[in-house]
Design an enzyme around this catalytic site. Structure first.
Site, PDB file in Angstrom:
ATOM      1  N   LEU A  42       0.842  -1.114  -0.209  1.00 26.08           N
ATOM      2  CA  LEU A  42       0.029  -0.063   0.147  1.00 26.08           C
ATOM      3  C   LEU A  42       0.897   1.234   0.030  1.00 26.08           C
ATOM      4  O   LEU A  42       1.928   1.123   0.532  1.00 26.08           O
ATOM      5  CB  LEU A  42      -0.809   0.041   1.280  1.00 26.08           C
ATOM      6  N   ASP A  43       0.450   2.470  -0.503  1.00 26.14           N
ATOM      7  CA  ASP A  43       1.252   3.689  -0.354  1.00 26.14           C
ATOM      8  C   ASP A  43       1.199   4.135   0.853  1.00 26.14           C
ATOM      9  O   ASP A  43       0.557   3.635   1.469  1.00 26.14           O
ATOM     10  CB  ASP A  43       0.401   4.585  -1.369  1.00 26.14           C
ATOM     11  N   VAL A  44       2.314   5.043   0.897  1.00 30.00           N
ATOM     12  CA  VAL A  44       2.753   5.596   2.294  1.00 30.00           C
ATOM     13  C   VAL A  44       1.392   6.274   2.954  1.00 30.00           C
ATOM     14  O   VAL A  44       1.190   6.104   4.151  1.00 30.00           O
ATOM     15  CB  VAL A  44       3.640   6.533   2.156  1.00 30.00           C
TER      16      VAL A  44
END
Length: 233
Positions: A104-106
């Protein structure tokens, strides 16, 4: 599994120590001397270190609620790794052996799966297995039925030769939807909505396959046998 990883999961040796014992000709696989760290060993192989039979620790399977501003990496970078949350109470040993099955993205929150079983991860992430993921998406503009239809037909992303696989939108309200995908291209959700003139304001993953997120942000639990086996369907 690679021989060096097998030994690391069977002993208390660190990576450098594992390399030393392999190169020092102390490892036999099925009574054959092996000095190649990348040699592939299997569950039914007979692996010994100076005559002592080695047996790997059981694989582990975890669910975590990833908070924002953490990354799906084994090491800290600009932001800290989500795996640090496993170390807070010293509840998990050998954290370095674990990895996150899909990223998942930050700034994206929600469900991540963590394991040290590479074959299990491969089964989840292999595109042809069509493992579904459900995201709760908050948008900057009102969702329209035309966008719902276009997602179901496939979206042309910039730099991609083919349309995305059909994705299904359940409208919660005018600017909030549940989106179901069966693939995992780089920044796919954000790129898909950008391609239709909208923008993702907030993104949260609620489900992977049959496994649903049921713990608070920053918390984790072990998967049940039923949840683990659900990815072998």
């Amino acid at each position: 599994m690679r021989l060096d990883k097998f030994i690391a999961k069977s002993t208390t040796l660190n990576k450098q120590q594992v390399i030393v014992v392999i190169q020092a000709e102390k490892i036999l696989v099925n009574n054959i001397l092996i000095t190649d760290c990348a040699f592939q060993v299997h569950e039914n192989n007979h692996v010994t270190l100076e005559g002592r039979l080695l047996k790997t620790r059981p694989f582990r399977y975890l669910l975590m609620h990833k908070p924002a501003h953490t990354i799906c990496s084994n090491i800290d970078e600009v932001y800290p790794s989500a795996l640090n949350l496993l170390k807070l109470n010293n509840d998990i040993e050998h954290v370095s052996e674990l990895h996150i099955a899909g990223r998942l993205d930050v700034d994206t929150t929600g469900l991540i799966l963590i394991t040290d079983d590479g074959r299990w991860t491969f089964n989840i992430t292999l595109p042809t297995n069509n493992c579904s993921k459900i995201y709760r998406v908050n948008l900057s503009k009102v969702i329209t039925q035309d966008i719902v239809k276009r997602f179901a037909e496939g979206i042309q992303l910039q730099g991609e030769a083919n349309l995305t696989l059909p994705a299904f939108i359940e409208v919660i309200n005018s600017k909030e939807v549940l989106l179901t995908l069966t693939e995992g291209k780089f920044h796919q959700v954000k790129r898909m909505f950008s391609a239709v003139g909208n923008r993702v304001v907030k993104l949260h993953r609620e489900q992977i396959g049959d496994v649903k997120l049921d713990v608070a942000a920053g918390k984790w639990r072990y998967l049940t046998p039923l949840e683990i086996n659900s990815f072998y369907k």
